[in-house]
Design an enzyme around this catalytic site. Structure first.
Site, PDB file in Angstrom:
ATOM      1  N   ARG A 177      49.863  49.011  41.442  1.00 17.66           N
ATOM      2  CA  ARG A 177      49.820  50.415  41.839  1.00 17.66           C
ATOM      3  C   ARG A 177      50.623  51.232  40.828  1.00 17.66           C
ATOM      4  NH1 ARG A 177      51.034  47.315  46.456  1.00 17.66           N
ATOM      5  NH2 ARG A 177      49.440  47.399  48.103  1.00 17.66           N
ATOM      6  N   LYS A 201      54.973  47.646  48.362  1.00 23.96           N
ATOM      7  CA  LYS A 201      55.218  48.357  49.608  1.00 23.96           C
ATOM      8  C   LYS A 201      56.167  47.563  50.491  1.00 23.96           C
ATOM      9  CE  LYS A 201      50.864  50.943  49.786  1.00 23.96           C
ATOM     10  NZ  LYS A 201      49.653  51.237  50.590  1.00 23.96           N
ATOM     11  N   HIS A 272      44.544  54.442  40.238  1.00 29.83           N
ATOM     12  CA  HIS A 272      44.074  53.524  41.273  1.00 29.83           C
ATOM     13  C   HIS A 272      42.670  53.035  40.958  1.00 29.83           C
ATOM     14  CE1 HIS A 272      45.852  52.028  44.939  1.00 29.83           C
ATOM     15  NE2 HIS A 272      44.684  52.037  45.532  1.00 29.83           N
ATOM     16  N   ARG A 275      42.997  49.991  39.067  1.00 29.67           N
ATOM     17  CA  ARG A 275      43.316  48.908  40.011  1.00 29.67           C
ATOM     18  C   ARG A 275      42.039  48.397  40.675  1.00 29.67           C
ATOM     19  NH1 ARG A 275      47.452  46.929  43.528  1.00 29.67           N
ATOM     20  NH2 ARG A 275      46.981  47.040  45.753  1.00 29.67           N
ATOM     21  N   HIS A 298      48.123  43.046  48.686  1.00 29.16           N
ATOM     22  CA  HIS A 298      47.595  43.523  49.962  1.00 29.16           C
ATOM     23  C   HIS A 298      48.193  42.718  51.107  1.00 29.16           C
ATOM     24  CE1 HIS A 298      43.708  45.232  47.976  1.00 29.16           C
ATOM     25  NE2 HIS A 298      44.674  46.110  48.003  1.00 29.16           N
ATOM     26  N   TYR A 307      36.544  45.091  47.993  1.00 32.82           N
ATOM     27  CA  TYR A 307      36.065  44.897  46.628  1.00 32.82           C
ATOM     28  C   TYR A 307      34.846  43.980  46.575  1.00 32.82           C
ATOM     29  CZ  TYR A 307      40.477  47.071  45.510  1.00 32.82           C
ATOM     30  OH  TYR A 307      41.524  47.944  45.451  1.00 32.82           O
TER      31      TYR A 307
END
Length: 326
Positions: A177, A201, A272, A275, A298, A307
Site C-alpha cells: 500500500r 494495517k 493502489h 497494487r 489482507h 483479484y
C-alpha cells in the site's frame, strides 16, 4: 495507539455536538473511539471513518425516536436497515455502504460486549445488492512500459528521477500500500535477501520479497539519489521528498500518475492500481491465492479473491480476441 495519536483523530464529542446527539449515545461514541484507537490499534484515518459512520447512524436513530427519550438499548436491526437504506438513497456507492456497514457492525458488537445492547443486531445487517466494480489494472506490457520509462528518466542520475524509479519498482514488485511504502525506514530493507519488512494495517508486520529490477533501482537511489535530498528532517526514512522529509502519499500518487500517463491506453491509475496490477499478474503467473493474500497483507482471503475475478475477466477478453472459435 498513544494518547497523542488519539487526540489527533476525530473528536466524537464534537461530532455529536454538531449532530445534536443526547448524552448517552455521545458518551458511547467517545468510549468506542478509545476502544478502536487504544485496544484495536487502528489508524487515525480508520478511527475517524468508523466514528463518523457511527455518528451518522445514531443521528438517524435519534431522529426516529420522536416523542420519546432515545436509549441506546433500543437500537435494533430495523434502525440499522433504515439508516443504511437512507444512505443508499442518498447515492452512496456499494463500496461506501459496505464500509459503513462494517463500522456499524464493529460498534454494535462492541456495545453488546459492554452490555449497552441486549443483543447484537450487526450480523443481520446486509449491504444492498449491486455489481462490485472490479479494480483497474495494467496489462503486463503496460506495466513494463511504465517502468522502462521511469528507468530511462533515471539514467541522468537526477535524485528525484532515481527516487521515482525506485518508488514505481517497489510498488509493482511488492504490491504494498502507498502508506506502507511511505512508512518504510532504512532498517526495513534486507538487501541480502531482497525483502521488505512492512508494517501494515493495525500494526501487523509482514515480510515481502522484491526482485532484481527493484533491488537495482533501490540501490541506485540509496547510493546516488538519497544523499542529495537528505537533510535534518530525513531521519531514517527510506524515501524522501524534495525538501528532505519523508515522502508523502500525495507525491506518490503524482509519481504513479505521471509514469502511467506515458503508456498508451493505460488511462488513469492510482498507486493502489499498481497494487491491483501486481496481485493480478501474480495470479496470472500461477501464484496461489493464499500466497498472494500473505504478500498483500489482507486479513481475510475474501478480499484477495477479488483479484481472481479480474483475472477471469482478462482471460475471457483474451479468449474472445484471439481464439478462432470464440
Amino acid at each position: 495507539m498513544n494518547q497523542k495519536s488519539s487526540q489527533q483523530s476525530t473528536r466524537p464529542d464534537l461530532l455529536a455536538t454538531r449532530r445534536g446527539l443526547p448524552t448517552e449515545p455521545a458518551t458511547a461514541i467517545d468510549r468506542f473511539e478509545r476502544y478502536l484507537a487504544w485496544e484495536r490499534g487502528l489508524s487515525r484515518h480508520t478511527v475517524r471513518a468508523y466514528v463518523t459512520d457511527v455518528v451518522s447512524l445514531l443521528a438517524h436513530f435519534v431522529s426516529e425516536c420522536t416523542g420519546k427519550d432515545p436509549r441506546l438499548h433500543d437500537l435494533g436491526i430495523d434502525s440499522l436497515r433504515a439508516w443504511l437504506s437512507a444512505e443508499h438513497e442518498r447515492g452512496a456507492s456499494r463500496t461506501t455502504l459496505a464500509r459503513r456497514a462494517a463500522a456499524v457492525r464493529a460498534f454494535t458488537a462492541w456495545a453488546h460486549r459492554r452490555e449497552l445492547l441486549a443483543e447484537d443486531p450487526g450480523p443481520r445487517l446486509s449491504v444492498p445488492g449491486g455489481r462490485r466494480r472490479l479494480p483497474s489494472v495494467l496489462r503486463e506490457d503496460q506495466a513494463d512500459s511504465a517502468l522502462r520509462a521511469a528507468a530511462a528518466g533515471a539514467e541522468q542520475e537526477d535524485p528525484v528521477a532515481l527516487r521515482d524509479h525506485a518508488v514505481l519498482e517497489l510498488l509493482y514488485a511488492t504490491g504494498v500500500r502507498v502508506s506502507e511504502l511511505c512508512g518504510l525506514d532504512l532498517e526495513h530493507i534486507d538487501h541480502e535477501h531482497r525483502m521488505l519488512r512492512v508494517i501494515g494495517k493495525a500494526d501487523r508486520q509482514r515480510a515481502v520479497p522484491f526482485g532484481t529490477p527493484a533491488a537495482r533501482a533501490l540501490a541506485r537511489w540509496l547510493e546516488i539519489g538519497r544523499p542529495e535530498l537528505s537533510g535534518a528532517a530525513s531521519g531514517n526514512a527510506l524515501l524522501l521528498g524534495v525538501r528532505g522529509g519523508r515522502l508523502n502519499p500525495r507525491s506518490v500518487r503524482r509519481i504513479v500518475h505521471d509514469a502511467v500517463s506515458t503508456v498508451r491506453d493505460a488511462g488513469r491509475l492510482s498507486p493502489h492500481g499498481l497494487r491491483h496490477s501486481a496481485a493480478t499478474h501474480l495470479l496470472e503467473g500461477g501464484a496461489d491465492l493464499r500466497s498472494v493474500q500473505e504478500l498483500l497483507g489482507h486479513a481475510t482471503l475474501s478480499t484477495t479473491q477479488l483479484y481472481t475475478h479480474v483475472t477471469v475477466e482478462r482471460l475471457k477478453a483474451i479468449h474472445e480476441r484471439t481464439h478462432p472459435r470464440s
